[in-house]
Motif scaffolding. Structure first.
Motif, short mmCIF file in Angstrom:
data_model
loop_
_atom_site.label_atom_id
_atom_site.label_comp_id
_atom_site.label_asym_id
_atom_site.label_seq_id
_atom_site.Cartn_x
_atom_site.Cartn_y
_atom_site.Cartn_z
N TYR A 1 4.44 -5.83 17.25
CA TYR A 1 4.70 -5.08 16.22
C TYR A 1 5.57 -3.80 16.55
CZ TYR A 1 3.60 -1.68 12.50
OH TYR A 1 3.56 -0.74 11.65
N ARG B 1 14.22 -11.91 4.67
CA ARG B 1 15.10 -12.68 5.70
C ARG B 1 16.08 -13.60 4.58
NH1 ARG B 1 9.86 -15.34 7.90
NH2 ARG B 1 9.06 -15.12 5.91
N GLY C 1 1.81 -7.63 -0.48
CA GLY C 1 1.77 -6.63 -1.54
C GLY C 1 1.30 -7.48 -2.99
N LYS D 1 9.14 -2.83 15.23
CA LYS D 1 9.56 -1.58 14.47
C LYS D 1 10.46 -0.70 15.10
CE LYS D 1 7.92 -0.60 10.95
NZ LYS D 1 8.50 -0.84 9.48
N THR E 1 6.93 3.72 13.06
CA THR E 1 5.21 3.85 13.22
C THR E 1 4.97 4.73 14.69
OG1 THR E 1 3.49 2.48 14.29
CG2 THR E 1 5.54 1.32 14.22
N ALA F 1 2.92 -6.08 9.22
CA ALA F 1 2.29 -4.85 9.85
C ALA F 1 0.87 -5.16 10.58
CB ALA F 1 2.39 -3.71 8.80
N TYR G 1 4.93 7.11 11.07
CA TYR G 1 3.74 7.19 10.43
C TYR G 1 2.85 7.19 11.29
CZ TYR G 1 6.22 5.55 5.91
OH TYR G 1 7.38 5.36 4.78
N ALA H 1 10.39 3.43 7.46
CA ALA H 1 8.86 3.35 7.83
C ALA H 1 8.85 2.98 9.45
CB ALA H 1 8.09 2.43 6.95
N VAL I 1 -2.02 5.73 8.28
CA VAL I 1 -2.24 6.12 6.77
C VAL I 1 -3.45 5.55 5.96
CG1 VAL I 1 -0.67 6.22 4.85
CG2 VAL I 1 0.24 5.91 6.98
N ALA J 1 11.55 -11.27 -3.49
CA ALA J 1 12.42 -11.94 -2.51
C ALA J 1 11.62 -11.65 -1.08
CB ALA J 1 13.97 -11.46 -2.74
N LEU K 1 5.74 -10.31 -2.08
CA LEU K 1 4.35 -10.33 -2.40
C LEU K 1 3.60 -10.88 -1.50
CD1 LEU K 1 4.53 -10.98 -6.22
CD2 LEU K 1 4.53 -8.57 -4.96
N PHE L 1 0.76 -1.22 0.06
CA PHE L 1 0.03 -0.08 -0.06
C PHE L 1 0.71 1.46 0.04
CE2 PHE L 1 -2.08 2.86 3.48
CZ PHE L 1 -2.79 3.54 2.40
N GLN M 1 10.26 -0.12 3.36
CA GLN M 1 8.67 -0.22 3.72
C GLN M 1 8.35 -1.78 4.14
OE1 GLN M 1 7.14 2.90 4.00
NE2 GLN M 1 9.28 3.77 3.11
N GLY N 1 4.22 1.39 0.19
CA GLY N 1 5.65 1.27 -0.76
C GLY N 1 5.09 1.58 -2.15
#
Ligand SMILES: NC(=O)c1ccc[n+]([C@@H]2O[C@H](COP(=O)([O-])OP(=O)(O)OC[C@H]3O[C@@H](n4cnc5c(N)ncnc54)[C@H](O)[C@@H]3O)[C@@H](O)[C@H]2O)c1
Length: 306
Positions: free
Chosen positions: A142, A53, A36, A146, A117, A77, A169, A115, A172, A50, A33, A11, A73, A13
């Motif tokens: 989380y 990790r 994403g 971060k 939080t 999350a 952020y 990024a 968002v 990729a 992915l 979203f 990013q 990125g």
């Protein structure tokens, strides 16, 4: 500049990728992915599929692209999932980030824009709006994972001269946010309303959040290419908006008339948070350009088109 955007199929990125392309940069995306989508990545942008990790994959990608800048990013999350799977959040968000830092150092990357939080780093605020030097007390794995990376960014700068900017952020929202996730109340409500389904509010709807349009967050990343070295910035509007108000505004924007369903509150979330972004205004020249009404309208239009 040659910029690698991790999580660039997600979203935020993918919106950053668009802003960087519009600013004339050479951009590549590194994304597994997992949340994403390939369709979020512009056709003229190279996508390295990729996992951050996977060190062997990172070796090849960094040898091939040799990024001058990384906009980092990629992350797991989901606050609620992180409470169920804390080790996974440490593996991806901490070890994955550390992998990127090591490869950045190896190929001579100049800077990482990270990024952070604001919503999950500070914990329940001691005052509002929260400034960057507010005590850090994350309430979930989380937020802890971060924030942890911010320490590595500091020490990689200290020891190796790798520059960084942390952008913490707020909540968002905007085009390409996943309406099927646990987080992202605006995308979830909008999608349901447009499909004639009644959204559910957890708790009384009086929790307040700092909502910021994704285009403004992308612009903060572009500004950080040349500003804000080795600094931490809140990004946000400085104003809290409660969930009931979001519901009403989305009703007006979508034409949905039914009242919300209410369900018991979910644990592990702060009650109220909004962020003071005065420092970003002063040093990055950043401010939120898109107000809530306009941003909600843009979000509704983009989901309608989908
Ligand atoms: N959405 C918000 O309100 C918000 C608020 C504060 C911070 N953030 C941060 O912004 C960043 C982007 O979040 P988003 O909302 O766009 O979420 P998103 O899930 O849409 O984007 C994350 C991207 O990272 C990728 N990814 C996940 N794990 C990966 C891995 N192991 N290797 C490679 N790629 C991986 C996903 O496929 C996805 O494309 C995250 O770092 C998140 O912590 C988001």
């Amino acid at each position: 500049m040659r910029i690698l955007v991790t999580g660039g199929a997600g979203f935020i990125g993918s919106n950053i990728v668009d802003a960087l392309l519009a600013d004339g940069h050479e951009v590549a995306v590194l994304d597994d992915l997992s949340t994403g989508k390939q369709t979020n990545v512009a056709l003229n942008v190279k996508l390295y599929r990729a996992d951050i990790r996977d060190n062997d994959a990172l070796t090849n990608i960094f040898n091939d692209f040799k990024p001058e800048i990384i906009s980092h990013q990629a992350a797991k999350a989901d606050v609620r999932e992180s409470l169920q799977r804390p080790q996974l959040y440490a593996e991806v968000n901490i070890i994955g980030s550390l992998n990127l830092l090591e490869h950045a150092r190896r190929v001579g990357t100049q800077k990482i824009i990270y990024a952070g939080t604001g919503g999950a780093t500070y914990g329940e605020p001691q005052y509002l709006p929260v400034k960057e030097d507010h005590p850090v007390n994350p309430l979930d794995p989380y937020g802890a994972s971060k924030h942890h990376v911010e320490h590595y960014l500091f020490l990689y700068n200290y020891n190796y001269g790798l520059k960084y900017t942390v952008l913490r952020y707020p909540n968002v929202y905007g085009p390409r946010q996943n309406p099927f996730g646990e987080a992202g109340v605006i995308a979830i409500f909008t999608y349901k309303m447009l499909n004639g389904e009644t959204p559910t509010i957890n708790g009384k709807g009086d929790k307040q959040r700092d909502f910021c349009f994704v285009g403004d967050v992308a612009r903060a990343n572009v500004l950080s290419l040349t500003n804000g070295d080795n600094q931490i910035y809140n990004i946000g509007s400085g104003v809290g908006t409660d969930i009931n108000t979001i519901y009403e505004k989305l009703q007006r924007a979508t034409g949905f008339t039914k009242p919300a369903n209410y369900a018991p509150d979910k644990p592990g979330e702060v009650y109220r948070i909004y962020l003071d972004a005065t420092k970003a205004g002063r040093e990055l020249g950043w401010e939120a350009n898109v107000g809530l009404e306009e941003g909600l309208q843009l979000t509704v239009e983009s989901l309608r088109a989908r």
